[in-house]
Scaffold this motif. Structure first.
Motif, mmCIF file in Angstrom:
data_model
loop_
_atom_site.group_PDB
_atom_site.id
_atom_site.type_symbol
_atom_site.label_atom_id
_atom_site.label_comp_id
_atom_site.label_asym_id
_atom_site.label_seq_id
_atom_site.Cartn_x
_atom_site.Cartn_y
_atom_site.Cartn_z
ATOM 1 N N LEU A 164 6.866 40.444 48.147
ATOM 2 C CA LEU A 164 6.149 39.177 48.304
ATOM 3 C C LEU A 164 4.635 39.405 48.221
ATOM 4 O O LEU A 164 3.918 38.640 47.567
ATOM 5 C CB LEU A 164 6.514 38.510 49.633
ATOM 6 C CG LEU A 164 5.740 37.219 49.932
ATOM 7 C CD1 LEU A 164 5.988 36.171 48.844
ATOM 8 C CD2 LEU A 164 6.093 36.658 51.307
ATOM 9 N N ALA A 165 4.160 40.450 48.879
ATOM 10 C CA ALA A 165 2.725 40.730 48.833
ATOM 11 C C ALA A 165 2.289 40.983 47.386
ATOM 12 O O ALA A 165 1.267 40.467 46.932
ATOM 13 C CB ALA A 165 2.399 41.944 49.709
ATOM 14 N N ARG A 166 3.110 41.746 46.651
ATOM 15 C CA ARG A 166 2.751 42.027 45.257
ATOM 16 C C ARG A 166 2.793 40.744 44.415
ATOM 17 O O ARG A 166 1.925 40.506 43.586
ATOM 18 C CB ARG A 166 3.717 43.070 44.672
ATOM 19 C CG ARG A 166 3.467 43.387 43.204
ATOM 20 C CD ARG A 166 4.172 44.666 42.763
ATOM 21 N NE ARG A 166 5.540 44.756 43.271
ATOM 22 C CZ ARG A 166 6.591 44.155 42.708
ATOM 23 N NH1 ARG A 166 6.445 43.437 41.616
ATOM 24 N NH2 ARG A 166 7.789 44.277 43.247
ATOM 25 N N TRP A 167 3.763 39.913 44.694
ATOM 26 C CA TRP A 167 3.881 38.639 43.952
ATOM 27 C C TRP A 167 2.634 37.787 44.144
ATOM 28 O O TRP A 167 2.067 37.253 43.196
ATOM 29 C CB TRP A 167 5.128 37.896 44.443
ATOM 30 C CG TRP A 167 5.465 36.661 43.667
ATOM 31 C CD1 TRP A 167 6.264 36.575 42.569
ATOM 32 C CD2 TRP A 167 5.002 35.326 43.941
ATOM 33 N NE1 TRP A 167 6.331 35.275 42.132
ATOM 34 C CE2 TRP A 167 5.564 34.483 42.949
ATOM 35 C CE3 TRP A 167 4.169 34.762 44.904
ATOM 36 C CZ2 TRP A 167 5.330 33.103 42.917
ATOM 37 C CZ3 TRP A 167 3.931 33.394 44.875
ATOM 38 C CH2 TRP A 167 4.504 32.572 43.888
ATOM 39 N N LEU A 168 2.193 37.694 45.402
ATOM 40 C CA LEU A 168 1.019 36.868 45.707
ATOM 41 C C LEU A 168 -0.224 37.429 45.032
ATOM 42 O O LEU A 168 -1.035 36.686 44.461
ATOM 43 C CB LEU A 168 0.813 36.797 47.222
ATOM 44 C CG LEU A 168 1.843 35.957 47.982
ATOM 45 C CD1 LEU A 168 1.767 36.249 49.474
ATOM 46 C CD2 LEU A 168 1.624 34.466 47.707
ATOM 47 N N ILE A 169 -0.375 38.728 45.089
ATOM 48 C CA ILE A 169 -1.549 39.354 44.483
ATOM 49 C C ILE A 169 -1.527 39.156 42.965
ATOM 50 O O ILE A 169 -2.544 38.857 42.342
ATOM 51 C CB ILE A 169 -1.596 40.845 44.876
ATOM 52 C CG1 ILE A 169 -2.111 40.944 46.321
ATOM 53 C CG2 ILE A 169 -2.460 41.651 43.934
ATOM 54 C CD1 ILE A 169 -2.013 42.301 46.927
ATOM 55 N N THR A 170 -0.348 39.281 42.400
ATOM 56 C CA THR A 170 -0.236 39.105 40.949
ATOM 57 C C THR A 170 -0.548 37.659 40.550
ATOM 58 O O THR A 170 -1.214 37.403 39.546
ATOM 59 C CB THR A 170 1.191 39.479 40.489
ATOM 60 O OG1 THR A 170 1.542 40.722 41.082
ATOM 61 C CG2 THR A 170 1.260 39.636 38.982
ATOM 62 N N GLN A 171 -0.072 36.708 41.363
ATOM 63 C CA GLN A 171 -0.370 35.300 41.086
ATOM 64 C C GLN A 171 -1.878 35.047 41.144
ATOM 65 O O GLN A 171 -2.437 34.339 40.301
ATOM 66 C CB GLN A 171 0.326 34.385 42.103
ATOM 67 C CG GLN A 171 1.843 34.385 42.020
ATOM 68 C CD GLN A 171 2.353 33.819 40.710
ATOM 69 O OE1 GLN A 171 1.791 32.862 40.171
ATOM 70 N NE2 GLN A 171 3.396 34.419 40.165
ATOM 71 N N ALA A 172 -2.515 35.627 42.148
ATOM 72 C CA ALA A 172 -3.962 35.438 42.290
ATOM 73 C C ALA A 172 -4.676 36.049 41.084
ATOM 74 O O ALA A 172 -5.631 35.468 40.550
ATOM 75 C CB ALA A 172 -4.461 36.080 43.591
ATOM 76 N N ALA A 173 -4.208 37.192 40.644
ATOM 77 C CA ALA A 173 -4.822 37.846 39.487
ATOM 78 C C ALA A 173 -4.612 37.011 38.230
ATOM 79 O O ALA A 173 -5.508 36.873 37.390
ATOM 80 C CB ALA A 173 -4.241 39.246 39.310
ATOM 81 N N ALA A 174 -3.417 36.432 38.119
ATOM 82 C CA ALA A 174 -3.110 35.614 36.940
ATOM 83 C C ALA A 174 -4.096 34.461 36.830
ATOM 84 O O ALA A 174 -4.599 34.145 35.752
ATOM 85 C CB ALA A 174 -1.673 35.090 37.031
ATOM 86 N N ARG A 175 -4.368 33.836 37.975
ATOM 87 C CA ARG A 175 -5.312 32.720 37.968
ATOM 88 C C ARG A 175 -6.711 33.186 37.594
ATOM 89 O O ARG A 175 -7.408 32.552 36.818
ATOM 90 C CB ARG A 175 -5.340 32.047 39.334
ATOM 91 C CG ARG A 175 -4.221 31.020 39.405
ATOM 92 C CD ARG A 175 -3.760 30.716 40.784
ATOM 93 N NE ARG A 175 -2.289 30.627 40.680
ATOM 94 C CZ ARG A 175 -1.543 29.901 41.467
ATOM 95 N NH1 ARG A 175 -2.079 29.240 42.449
ATOM 96 N NH2 ARG A 175 -0.246 29.861 41.290
ATOM 97 N N ARG A 176 -7.095 34.308 38.155
ATOM 98 C CA ARG A 176 -8.449 34.776 37.889
ATOM 99 C C ARG A 176 -8.616 35.194 36.420
ATOM 100 O O ARG A 176 -9.624 34.914 35.797
ATOM 101 C CB ARG A 176 -8.802 35.947 38.799
ATOM 102 C CG ARG A 176 -10.249 36.357 38.578
ATOM 103 C CD ARG A 176 -10.792 37.278 39.636
ATOM 104 N NE ARG A 176 -10.487 36.881 40.990
ATOM 105 C CZ ARG A 176 -10.597 37.713 42.020
ATOM 106 N NH1 ARG A 176 -10.989 38.958 41.840
ATOM 107 N NH2 ARG A 176 -10.322 37.310 43.226
ATOM 108 N N LEU A 177 -7.603 35.836 35.873
ATOM 109 C CA LEU A 177 -7.729 36.370 34.517
ATOM 110 C C LEU A 177 -7.294 35.378 33.444
ATOM 111 O O LEU A 177 -7.522 35.595 32.260
ATOM 112 C CB LEU A 177 -6.883 37.642 34.376
ATOM 113 C CG LEU A 177 -7.287 38.821 35.271
ATOM 114 C CD1 LEU A 177 -6.231 39.921 35.205
ATOM 115 C CD2 LEU A 177 -8.647 39.376 34.867
ATOM 116 N N GLY A 178 -6.613 34.298 33.871
ATOM 117 C CA GLY A 178 -6.105 33.341 32.900
ATOM 118 C C GLY A 178 -4.976 33.906 32.053
ATOM 119 O O GLY A 178 -4.860 33.597 30.867
ATOM 120 N N ILE A 179 -4.190 34.776 32.646
ATOM 121 C CA ILE A 179 -3.062 35.385 31.925
ATOM 122 C C ILE A 179 -1.815 35.156 32.762
ATOM 123 O O ILE A 179 -1.868 35.232 33.995
ATOM 124 C CB ILE A 179 -3.300 36.910 31.745
ATOM 125 C CG1 ILE A 179 -4.525 37.156 30.878
ATOM 126 C CG2 ILE A 179 -2.076 37.589 31.147
ATOM 127 C CD1 ILE A 179 -4.875 38.604 30.684
#
Ligand code: FES
Lengths: 178, 756
Positions: B142-157
């Motif tokens: 779950l922690a990795r999922w949240l971090i990845t989601q946040a990164a997706a938003r920041r990077l637009g990917i």
């Protein structure tokens, strides 16, 4: 705090307060620091370390120190701290497990070897093995199996084979104190 | 700032995967054990008090990862292995991970019962990893999922095009974002409706890799603080003198010489409370000397003038108990419990070609923890705080609650690394003592058991006598096995129904159950006043010695290679359903057996000058075998080689597992070679390490060659004492080969010298 006599005999202040007499005691050097024990001269070193200095790396193992948990180096020789009353230690140089590493934190090669070999069970007996091992390496930088067999320590968790490997590892690298 | 607890994914009725909102500048994820509608999270969780974190991960904006290990680490390595599981799912950089030993997680429940915030918290019982395996992976995922989601938003990917590696999210175009810079955003995201799936095993980066003990540096530098190393300026040191008999009483006492010692403050008496189960009250009457220092307390205790009056238990002695057990097994009396009865042993006996019979004797054992029993306790009006070396902080809490009336949520229990447990610290008599003394003295108390008290006031592993009869048919197959065991159950007096008292003494599924068509296992209850309790690898330690020695004796009668006898007995690889649940996979058992045999060059078995011995066992879904080579020179027995193979399913930390296997092997050898507790006139005879001599370096092998069977996707089984049961029989079997002396009584060294 500087003792009073360091400044010569001070004059009695006007107020009439007399300076406190210098407390006499047993001077020892522990891990390079000077301490003066002013309590019961019969107190064993173990309780001085653990109760007075709160230097708790040296462990209580039993009334007679037979399992080696309370080993310390006194003038370089491994002895059981519970068997050493303070009055026998005047002006002695004592090293506990806390004093094995260099001042900058560099570990003694045997400490590093214990980490590298993961020579740790519960870890309670580890300080004693380290002290005995450091003394052995100093006496004999390349100990063989029969030298290692002589170590006085015991361990319920069964670290003996890993301790053996760690001593050999330390001997193969840089033996002796850091 | 208020905690938001609505942010959770339900995993079961009372388990939630949760993100702590408002954890200033950090992402905090974990599994929370609670009933629905529980009170809000305590505010401390939001601050820097990491001890209140739980089986959780906290990632701060610098990228530091803090993981709480909920189970006490008694030397089993769980404080390393449990965080590894979570860190792997998170794709954390292990070098940035710090581990905290968690204290007891307890909150007020709705119904007056405490809520255990972190779920189970228990160590040294061999089940920490299996119990936490699923939850820790979910929390990490779950922690990795949240971090990845946040990164997706920041990077637009899109998130599924990002990958994570050592604390960094990496985009296909090579852009990298560190976890630390993402935690603030990640902690504000809505949770997915379902728990994100954990990684497939092929993607593990940490699980299965050797990792050193997380406390190693602190331990080798003497900085690791065990409970015994904790101080409190105001605390009085308490040292005890226990009555030698649990049912004895104080006949006379003169406290004056003790009180005359400088620094001694008080002398107090302790008495067991009636109707309390073992471990919940004082183990035996005692007199405590409370002083300003340990040295003063010890001197005071030595000057106490005490006379103890024996109770009925003073009639007991271990030699007589053993005779009684033997007589019981020789008699035709009915067993207390018929644990298992497959086929018809009587009928099988009629068609016997060969009969084999042997009786094995095993002694009482102490726990001999390196760190003696101790406890630091401070009681204020309506709250208590303790530092306890315990395997079960929840049990310790229950004892404090009962004795003080303080609500569980106001009882703070810290559990630093523990200097050995082996079952001793599942009982909390020493906690009860410390609490009673702190109450009576109205001061914080630091209780220390001296080694003599520790040896003489244990909850011992009971002695046992095993008598086994086997029937070999005309095809040289083992057709019947009738084993009878007499012992004083370790569960007696612990609220266990009489028809279950056998379960600490024998397992219904132990070898060779399931492999012999006519199989009977009977247990005979003995009475003893000596306190008894859980002990490492119980009941397998005693039973494997008897059964695996006996199979060797059968092979000898058949004039057959004992390896071949075992393989014939195990038969084709197949799965056998166990009565206690789970299965016995004879293929996995054969495999570990074959592995140790190959490694020790078993083909030389018949001609080797040294003796080769072998044994195998299964417990709790894991498999183990030992092969041992001993030599005999000038009547001196030497252990030349020890090989151990284990199959525990998925391995979390192979370095840790190797340490556990070597450690348990050496502990079992040490025990088998030297150790026994004996009683005379109801008194335990062993007071120090000289009388209970753990094996010296010289007695033990120079190495334990460990073979870990590569896992094949099975969930991890417990392993901390898996290598205990087979060491002693493999040793005894090899001693028989080298010396022709069959040792049927432990400790082996004493018996070997007597017989040879
Ligand atoms: S490591 Fe636990 S007693 Fe040695």
């Amino acid at each position: 705090m500087a003792p009073a006599q360091a400044h010569g005999t001070p004059a009695v202040p006007e107020s009439g307060i007399t300076p406190v007499a210098v407390r006499s005691g047993i001077a020892v050097e522990i891990n390079g620091e000077r301490f003066v024990h002013t309590g019961d001269p019969q107190m064993p070193l173990l309780w001085y370390l653990r109760d007075v200095l709160w230097l708790t790396g040296t462990k209580y193992g039993g009334e007679h120190g037979e399992n080696g948990a309370d080993l310390v180096l006194v003038d370089g020789k491994p002895v059981s701290a519970i068997g050493q009353p303070m009055n026998r230690l005047a002006d002695k140089r004592i090293t506990t497990v806390e004093g094995l590493a260099a001042n900058d934190g560099t570990l003694h090669p045997l400490q590093q070897a214990f980490i590298d070999e993961d020579a740790i069970g519960c870890g309670y007996c580890t300080p004693g093995w380290l002290i005995a091992g450091v003394a052995l390496l100093k006496r004999k930088p390349h100990p063989d199996d029969s030298d290692i067999d002589q170590l006085p320590n015991s361990c319920r968790c069964g670290v003996q084979t890993r301790v053996r490997a760690a001593i050999k590892r330390a001997a193969a690298g840089k033996a002796g104190p850091a | 700032m208020s905690a938001n607890t609505s942010n959770g994914i339900r995993l079961s009725r009372r388990r939630f995967l949760q993100v702590l909102a408002g954890a200033a500048g950090a992402l905090v994820v974990g599994v929370r054990f609670a009933e629905a509608g529980e009170p809000p999270l305590p505010p401390e969780w939001l601050g820097n008090d990491f001890h209140d974190l739980g089986a959780y991960v906290r990632i701060d904006s610098e990228g530091n990862v803090l993981i709480g290990a909920r189970d006490p680490d008694t030397g089993t390595g769980v404080a390393t292995a449990l965080p590894m599981i979570l860190a792997d799912e998170l794709d954390a950089d292990w070098n940035r991970v710090s581990v905290v030993h968690l204290g007891l997680g307890v909150e007020a429940g709705n119904d007056g019962h405490p809520l255990w915030t972190y779920g189970r918290q228990r160590g040294g019982t061999g089940d920490s990893i299996p119990a936490a395996w699923a939850d820790l992976r979910l929390a990490g995922a779950l922690a990795r999922w949240l971090i990845t989601q946040a990164a997706a938003r920041r990077l637009g990917i899109a998130a599924d095009r990002l990958r994570c590696e050592a604390g960094t999210v990496i985009a296909p175009d090579g852009r990298r974002v560190t976890y630390g810079s993402l935690v603030d955003d990640a902690s504000k995201l809505d949770l997915p409706t379902h728990a994100p799936a954990p990684k497939p095993p092929q993607r593990y980066t940490l699980i299965g890799k050797p990792v050193g003990d997380v406390d190693a540096h602190a331990i080798v530098t003497g900085q690791a603080k065990y409970a015994i190393d904790h101080h409190e300026a105001e605390a009085l040191v308490a040292v005890l003198s226990h009555c030698p008999w649990p049912d004895g009483s104080l006949a006379s006492i003169d406290t004056a010489p003790a009180l005359a010692v400088k620094g001694v403050v008080k002398v107090l008496q302790l008495k067991p409370e009636a109707d309390q189960p073992p471990g919940h009250t004082v183990i035996a009457p005692a007199v405590a000397v409370l002083a300003e220092s340990t040295w003063a307390a010890l001197q005071g205790r030595d000057r106490l003038k005490l006379e103890w009056k024996p109770g009925p238990s003073a009639a007991e002695n271990s030699a007589a108990l053993e005779q009684q057990a033997t007589a019981l097994l020789d008699s035709q009396s009915a067993p207390t419990t018929r644990v298992r009865d497959d086929g018809d042993v009587e009928k099988a006996s009629k068609y016997a070609a060969i009969r084999v019979e042997a009786t094995y004797y095993q002694p009482w054992l102490a726990h001999a923890c390196a760190e003696p029993m101790n406890c630091l306790v401070r009681i204020d009006k309506d709250k208590a705080s303790l530092v306890v070396p315990t395997q079960s902080p929840q049990q310790a809490c229950a004892v404090v609650q009962r004795l003080t009336g303080i609500a569980p949520e106001s009882i703070a229990i810290r559990v630093p690394r523990v200097g050995g447990g082996y079952g001793r610290r599942l009982d909390h008599d020493y906690v009860a003592e410390a609490v009673l003394l702190a109450k009576a003295a109205n001061k914080p108390v630091r209780l220390l058991w001296t080694r003599g008290e520790d040896f003489t006031h244990d909850y011992y592993r009971p002695a046992s006598v095993h008598k086994i009869n086997a029937v070999i048919d005309h095809k040289r197959n083992l057709a019947g096995w009738n084993q009878r065991i007499a012992s004083a159950s370790a569960l007696a007096g612990r609220g266990v129904p009489a028809d279950r008292l056998w379960s600490s003494e024998v397992s219904a599924d132990q070898l060779p159950a399931g492999l012999v068509p006519n199989f009977r296992s009977d247990w005979y209850a003995q009475q003893s006043a000596l306190p008894r309790g859980p002990h490492r690898a119980m009941p397998h330690l005693a039973n494997a010695f008897a059964a695996e020695s006996f199979i060797d004796e059968i092979a000898h009668q058949l004039r057959e290679d004992p390896m071949k006898t075992r393989l014939r007995l195990l038969g084709e690889p197949r799965s056998i359903t166990l009565q206690g649940g789970g299965t016995l996979d004879t293929g996995r058992l054969r495999n570990v057996l074959q592995l140790v045999a190959d490694r020790i060059d078993w083909k030389d078995w018949l001609h080797s000058v040294n003796g080769l011995g072998i044994a195998c066992w299964h417990m709790d879904g894991a498999y183990v075998a030992h092969a041992i080579e001993t030599s005999l020179q000038n009547d001196k027995l030497g252990i030349e080689r020890v090989v151990c193979a284990v199959d525990v399913g998925r391995v979390i930390n192979p370095l840790g597992l190797e340490g556990q296997v070597a450690g348990a092997t050496l502990d079992a050898l040490s025990t088998a070679l030297n150790l026994a507790i004996t009683t005379r006139d109801g008194k335990v005879q062993q007071h120090d390490w000289k009388a209970y001599p753990l094996a010296s370096m010289a007695q033990l092998p120079n190495s334990v060659e460990t073979i870990i069977v590569p896992d094949d996707g099975r969930p991890p089984a417990g392993a901390s004492f898996l290598a205990m049961p087979t060491a002693a029989p493999a040793l005894a079997n090899s001693v028989f080969r080298v010396s022709a002396v069959r040792v049927r009584r432990l400790p082996l060294m004493r018996e070997f010298l007597r017989l040879s």
